[in-house]
Design a protein around this motif. Structure first.
Motif, PDB file in Angstrom:
ATOM      1  N   VAL A  81       0.876  -1.170   0.000  1.00  0.00           N
ATOM      2  CA  VAL A  81       0.000   0.000   0.000  1.00  0.00           C
ATOM      3  C   VAL A  81       0.914   1.221   0.000  1.00  0.00           C
ATOM      4  CG1 VAL A  81      -1.845   1.260   1.140  1.00  0.00           C
ATOM      5  CG2 VAL A  81      -1.780  -1.244   1.284  1.00  0.00           C
ATOM      6  N   ALA A  82       0.865   2.000  -1.075  1.00  0.00           N
ATOM      7  CA  ALA A  82       1.758   3.141  -1.251  1.00  0.00           C
ATOM      8  C   ALA A  82       1.030   4.447  -0.956  1.00  0.00           C
ATOM      9  CB  ALA A  82       2.294   3.155  -2.676  1.00  0.00           C
ATOM     10  N   ASP A  83       1.520   5.152   0.043  1.00  0.00           N
ATOM     11  CA  ASP A  83       0.951   6.455   0.438  1.00  0.00           C
ATOM     12  C   ASP A  83      -0.540   6.393   0.739  1.00  0.00           C
ATOM     13  OD1 ASP A  83       3.057   8.176   0.680  1.00  0.00           O
ATOM     14  OD2 ASP A  83       2.921   8.993  -1.350  1.00  0.00           O
ATOM     15  N   GLY A  84      -1.046   5.213   1.039  1.00  0.00           N
ATOM     16  CA  GLY A  84      -2.473   5.062   1.285  1.00  0.00           C
ATOM     17  C   GLY A  84      -3.318   5.350   0.067  1.00  0.00           C
ATOM     18  N   LYS A  85      -2.687   5.315  -1.148  1.00  0.00           N
ATOM     19  CA  LYS A  85      -3.388   5.695  -2.371  1.00  0.00           C
ATOM     20  C   LYS A  85      -3.393   4.611  -3.439  1.00  0.00           C
ATOM     21  CE  LYS A  85      -2.117  10.548  -1.706  1.00  0.00           C
ATOM     22  NZ  LYS A  85      -1.321  11.685  -2.251  1.00  0.00           N
ATOM     23  N   GLN A  86      -2.418   3.710  -3.361  1.00  0.00           N
ATOM     24  CA  GLN A  86      -2.341   2.664  -4.382  1.00  0.00           C
ATOM     25  C   GLN A  86      -2.101   1.319  -3.723  1.00  0.00           C
ATOM     26  OE1 GLN A  86       1.062   2.610  -6.967  1.00  0.00           O
ATOM     27  NE2 GLN A  86      -0.028   1.526  -8.616  1.00  0.00           N
ATOM     28  N   TYR A  87      -2.781   0.310  -4.276  1.00  0.00           N
ATOM     29  CA  TYR A  87      -2.608  -1.070  -3.803  1.00  0.00           C
ATOM     30  C   TYR A  87      -1.975  -1.889  -4.924  1.00  0.00           C
ATOM     31  CZ  TYR A  87      -3.954  -5.980  -3.169  1.00  0.00           C
ATOM     32  OH  TYR A  87      -3.940  -7.337  -3.099  1.00  0.00           O
ATOM     33  N   LEU A  88      -0.958  -2.655  -4.538  1.00  0.00           N
ATOM     34  CA  LEU A  88      -0.304  -3.578  -5.459  1.00  0.00           C
ATOM     35  C   LEU A  88      -0.277  -4.944  -4.784  1.00  0.00           C
ATOM     36  CD1 LEU A  88       1.494  -4.324  -7.914  1.00  0.00           C
ATOM     37  CD2 LEU A  88       3.458  -3.502  -6.592  1.00  0.00           C
ATOM     38  N   GLY A  89      -0.980  -5.908  -5.371  1.00  0.00           N
ATOM     39  CA  GLY A  89      -1.039  -7.231  -4.764  1.00  0.00           C
ATOM     40  C   GLY A  89      -0.847  -8.320  -5.788  1.00  0.00           C
ATOM     41  N   TYR A  90      -0.256  -9.434  -5.340  1.00  0.00           N
ATOM     42  CA  TYR A  90      -0.014 -10.525  -6.284  1.00  0.00           C
ATOM     43  C   TYR A  90       0.118 -11.849  -5.540  1.00  0.00           C
ATOM     44  CZ  TYR A  90       4.765  -9.314  -4.866  1.00  0.00           C
ATOM     45  OH  TYR A  90       5.878  -9.005  -4.130  1.00  0.00           O
ATOM     46  N   ALA A  91      -0.049 -12.928  -6.289  1.00  0.00           N
ATOM     47  CA  ALA A  91       0.054 -14.278  -5.738  1.00  0.00           C
ATOM     48  C   ALA A  91       0.708 -15.169  -6.783  1.00  0.00           C
ATOM     49  CB  ALA A  91      -1.320 -14.807  -5.368  1.00  0.00           C
ATOM     50  N   TYR A 108       0.124 -13.746 -10.533  1.00  0.00           N
ATOM     51  CA  TYR A 108      -1.088 -13.078 -10.953  1.00  0.00           C
ATOM     52  C   TYR A 108      -1.229 -11.882 -10.034  1.00  0.00           C
ATOM     53  CZ  TYR A 108      -2.584 -17.168 -13.647  1.00  0.00           C
ATOM     54  OH  TYR A 108      -2.671 -18.195 -14.569  1.00  0.00           O
ATOM     55  N   GLY A 109      -1.311 -10.681 -10.585  1.00  0.00           N
ATOM     56  CA  GLY A 109      -1.358  -9.514  -9.730  1.00  0.00           C
ATOM     57  C   GLY A 109      -2.274  -8.431 -10.229  1.00  0.00           C
ATOM     58  N   ILE A 110      -2.486  -7.425  -9.369  1.00  0.00           N
ATOM     59  CA  ILE A 110      -3.318  -6.288  -9.701  1.00  0.00           C
ATOM     60  C   ILE A 110      -2.726  -5.040  -9.070  1.00  0.00           C
ATOM     61  CG2 ILE A 110      -4.845  -6.700  -7.732  1.00  0.00           C
ATOM     62  CD1 ILE A 110      -7.119  -5.464  -9.374  1.00  0.00           C
ATOM     63  N   SER A 111      -2.784  -3.970  -9.816  1.00  0.00           N
ATOM     64  CA  SER A 111      -2.402  -2.649  -9.321  1.00  0.00           C
ATOM     65  C   SER A 111      -3.618  -1.754  -9.445  1.00  0.00           C
ATOM     66  CB  SER A 111      -1.237  -2.089 -10.143  1.00  0.00           C
ATOM     67  OG  SER A 111      -0.981  -0.743  -9.787  1.00  0.00           O
ATOM     68  N   ASN A 152      -5.950   1.931  -7.848  1.00  0.00           N
ATOM     69  CA  ASN A 152      -6.150   3.100  -6.987  1.00  0.00           C
ATOM     70  C   ASN A 152      -7.575   3.147  -6.451  1.00  0.00           C
ATOM     71  OD1 ASN A 152      -3.609   3.789  -7.906  1.00  0.00           O
ATOM     72  ND2 ASN A 152      -4.087   5.976  -8.029  1.00  0.00           N
ATOM     73  N   THR A 153      -8.353   2.137  -6.729  1.00  0.00           N
ATOM     74  CA  THR A 153      -9.737   2.112  -6.243  1.00  0.00           C
ATOM     75  C   THR A 153      -9.742   2.244  -4.734  1.00  0.00           C
ATOM     76  OG1 THR A 153     -10.382   0.696  -8.091  1.00  0.00           O
ATOM     77  CG2 THR A 153     -11.888   0.801  -6.204  1.00  0.00           C
ATOM     78  N   ILE A 154     -10.343   3.293  -4.229  1.00  0.00           N
ATOM     79  CA  ILE A 154     -10.209   3.674  -2.830  1.00  0.00           C
ATOM     80  C   ILE A 154     -10.682   2.578  -1.871  1.00  0.00           C
ATOM     81  CG2 ILE A 154     -12.449   4.853  -2.735  1.00  0.00           C
ATOM     82  CD1 ILE A 154      -9.159   5.907  -0.984  1.00  0.00           C
ATOM     83  N   ALA A 155     -11.774   1.883  -2.204  1.00  0.00           N
ATOM     84  CA  ALA A 155     -12.300   0.839  -1.316  1.00  0.00           C
ATOM     85  C   ALA A 155     -11.284  -0.296  -1.145  1.00  0.00           C
ATOM     86  CB  ALA A 155     -13.615   0.292  -1.851  1.00  0.00           C
ATOM     87  N   ILE A 156     -10.612  -0.666  -2.231  1.00  0.00           N
ATOM     88  CA  ILE A 156      -9.619  -1.743  -2.166  1.00  0.00           C
ATOM     89  C   ILE A 156      -8.387  -1.287  -1.393  1.00  0.00           C
ATOM     90  CG2 ILE A 156      -8.089  -3.208  -3.541  1.00  0.00           C
ATOM     91  CD1 ILE A 156     -10.173  -3.189  -5.743  1.00  0.00           C
ATOM     92  N   VAL A 157      -7.947  -0.049  -1.659  1.00  0.00           N
ATOM     93  CA  VAL A 157      -6.770   0.486  -0.960  1.00  0.00           C
ATOM     94  C   VAL A 157      -7.033   0.564   0.534  1.00  0.00           C
ATOM     95  CG1 VAL A 157      -5.262   2.480  -0.704  1.00  0.00           C
ATOM     96  CG2 VAL A 157      -5.994   1.778  -2.981  1.00  0.00           C
ATOM     97  N   GLU A 158      -8.175   1.099   0.931  1.00  0.00           N
ATOM     98  CA  GLU A 158      -8.490   1.255   2.357  1.00  0.00           C
ATOM     99  C   GLU A 158      -8.625  -0.100   3.046  1.00  0.00           C
ATOM    100  OE1 GLU A 158     -11.963   3.691   2.550  1.00  0.00           O
ATOM    101  OE2 GLU A 158     -10.832   5.570   2.395  1.00  0.00           O
ATOM    102  N   ALA A 159      -9.206  -1.074   2.347  1.00  0.00           N
ATOM    103  CA  ALA A 159      -9.356  -2.407   2.941  1.00  0.00           C
ATOM    104  C   ALA A 159      -7.999  -3.034   3.239  1.00  0.00           C
ATOM    105  CB  ALA A 159     -10.162  -3.304   2.004  1.00  0.00           C
ATOM    106  N   HIS A 160      -7.049  -2.879   2.324  1.00  0.00           N
ATOM    107  CA  HIS A 160      -5.729  -3.478   2.531  1.00  0.00           C
ATOM    108  C   HIS A 160      -4.858  -2.652   3.476  1.00  0.00           C
ATOM    109  CE1 HIS A 160      -6.993  -5.989  -0.847  1.00  0.00           C
ATOM    110  NE2 HIS A 160      -6.109  -6.856  -0.384  1.00  0.00           N
ATOM    111  N   GLN A 161      -5.128  -1.351   3.565  1.00  0.00           N
ATOM    112  CA  GLN A 161      -4.431  -0.556   4.579  1.00  0.00           C
ATOM    113  C   GLN A 161      -4.871  -1.001   5.968  1.00  0.00           C
ATOM    114  OE1 GLN A 161      -2.056   2.318   3.932  1.00  0.00           O
ATOM    115  NE2 GLN A 161      -1.611   1.349   5.903  1.00  0.00           N
ATOM    116  N   PHE A 162      -6.179  -1.275   6.117  1.00  0.00           N
ATOM    117  CA  PHE A 162      -6.699  -1.781   7.391  1.00  0.00           C
ATOM    118  C   PHE A 162      -6.077  -3.134   7.726  1.00  0.00           C
ATOM    119  CE2 PHE A 162      -9.657  -4.496   9.702  1.00  0.00           C
ATOM    120  CZ  PHE A 162      -9.951  -3.710  10.819  1.00  0.00           C
TER     121      PHE A 162
END
Length: 333
Positions: A103-113, A121-124, A126-136
């Protein structure tokens, strides 16, 4: 050259190691305030082995004074690489991490498996709901994790891993308890309320507990001995040192002065539904001191049992005398 932030609500999927590395480097390039990464033991080693990623992490602190937090599983295999970035990052350890995300600056989520050997398989996004969920999620895991310095000392000095955990469910608790009994080496100290003796004697625990005595393990037991649990206490007395403490509350045990467990109060013969276990040295030593204090104040079981039996005899004599007086009164009438 600093990369600009992705546009709002931009989401992209990727399926290669090259793209994964590129996304990581891009995030490191534009972060201003904080960079939070949760990486398993394999990924942390791969990223730190990359000179570009390692340099990017170091520059966040040195050039931008950004806060860098890395959550991973520190092992003997990745210890050397992690030490290289300790001055520039806050690092914590958590056992068996299986997630890889940033989670970068609470603005971007980068996740992969890594579902297969083909690649990630990954995703980058800025969707706020996804970013906030992973920041939590990151904050939750971060607060549960161990400081890197503590974990490093454990590995370097081959110390036992210190942790505290909560167990739920009677069957689960009994299973763990039996496993703990098999690892007792010198002594096992127990303190329970008046319902405790029935749990030990009248449950699957009893054969393993008596087995400790045959192995020469010192067993000490504090409880409130009453007329109701006297039968169980007499059986306990045959295998352990037993003492009585009036109205004692709490149910806990200490193994070898190194492991502590405490359970919620349950009914007679019933295992607790919740159990706290800890091997944190300072905490266990505190509870051992508490046990020794109670042990010193408690009454040897033999004396308490004698008191109860004498009380029964007195009651029996009083009843017998009352019965004779009643018969004499009937005779007079």
């Amino acid at each position: 050259m600093k990369t600009t932030q992705p546009s709002p609500d931009a989401s992209k999927a990727f399926h290669s190691n090259e793209m994964m590395g590129k996304k990581m480097r891009e995030a490191l390039a534009w972060v201003v305030d904080k960079f939070d990464a949760c990486l398993d033991q394999r990924e942390i080693l791969l990223h730190l082995s990359s000179s570009e990623v390692r340099k990017g992490l170091l520059n966040l602190k040195a050039e931008r004074n950004a806060r860098v937090r890395i959550l991973t599983e520190i092992t003997n295999e990745n210890l050397a690489e992690i030490k290289k970035i300790v001055p520039s990052a806050e690092i914590r350890h958590l056992d068996n991490i299986r997630s890889n995300f940033v989670v970068a600056d609470g603005k971007q989520y980068l996740g992969y498996a890594f579902p297969s050997v083909v690649g990630p398989y990954g995703i980058s996004t800025n969707t706020i709901a996804i970013v906030e969920a992973h920041q939590f999620l990151f904050e939750f895991l971060w607060n549960a994790a161990m400081p890197a310095e503590v974990r490093m000392e454990q590995l370097e000095r081959n110390l036992p891993v210190e942790k505290t955990e909560i167990l739920y469910g009677q069957e689960n608790i009994i299973r763990h308890f039996l496993n703990d009994l098999s690892n007792v080496h010198e002594r096992f100290d127990s303190c329970t309320d008046f319902t405790g003796p029935s749990l030990f004697v009248n449950s699957p625990i009893w054969p393993d507990y008596t087995g400790l005595s045959r192995r020469g393990i010192r067993l000490r037991f504090i409880t409130e001995i009453t007329k109701e649990n006297l039968e169980y206490c007499e059986k306990l007395l045959k295998v352990c040192e037993l003492r009585h403490l009036e109205k004692v509350k709490g149910n806990f045990g200490i193994i070898d002065g190194r492991s502590y467990g405490a359970g919620s109060s349950a009914g007679e013969g019933q295992a607790p539904t919740q159990l706290i276990r800890s091997n944190i040295k300072a905490f266990v030593e505190q509870q051992q001191y508490f046990f020794e204090t109670l042990w010193g104040k408690a009454l040897p079981a033999e004396r308490r049992i004698d008191q109860i039996q004498r009380g029964r005899k007195k009651s029996s004599l009083k009843l017998s005398k009352t019965h004779r007086n009643f018969k004499n009164l009937l005779t007079i009438l």
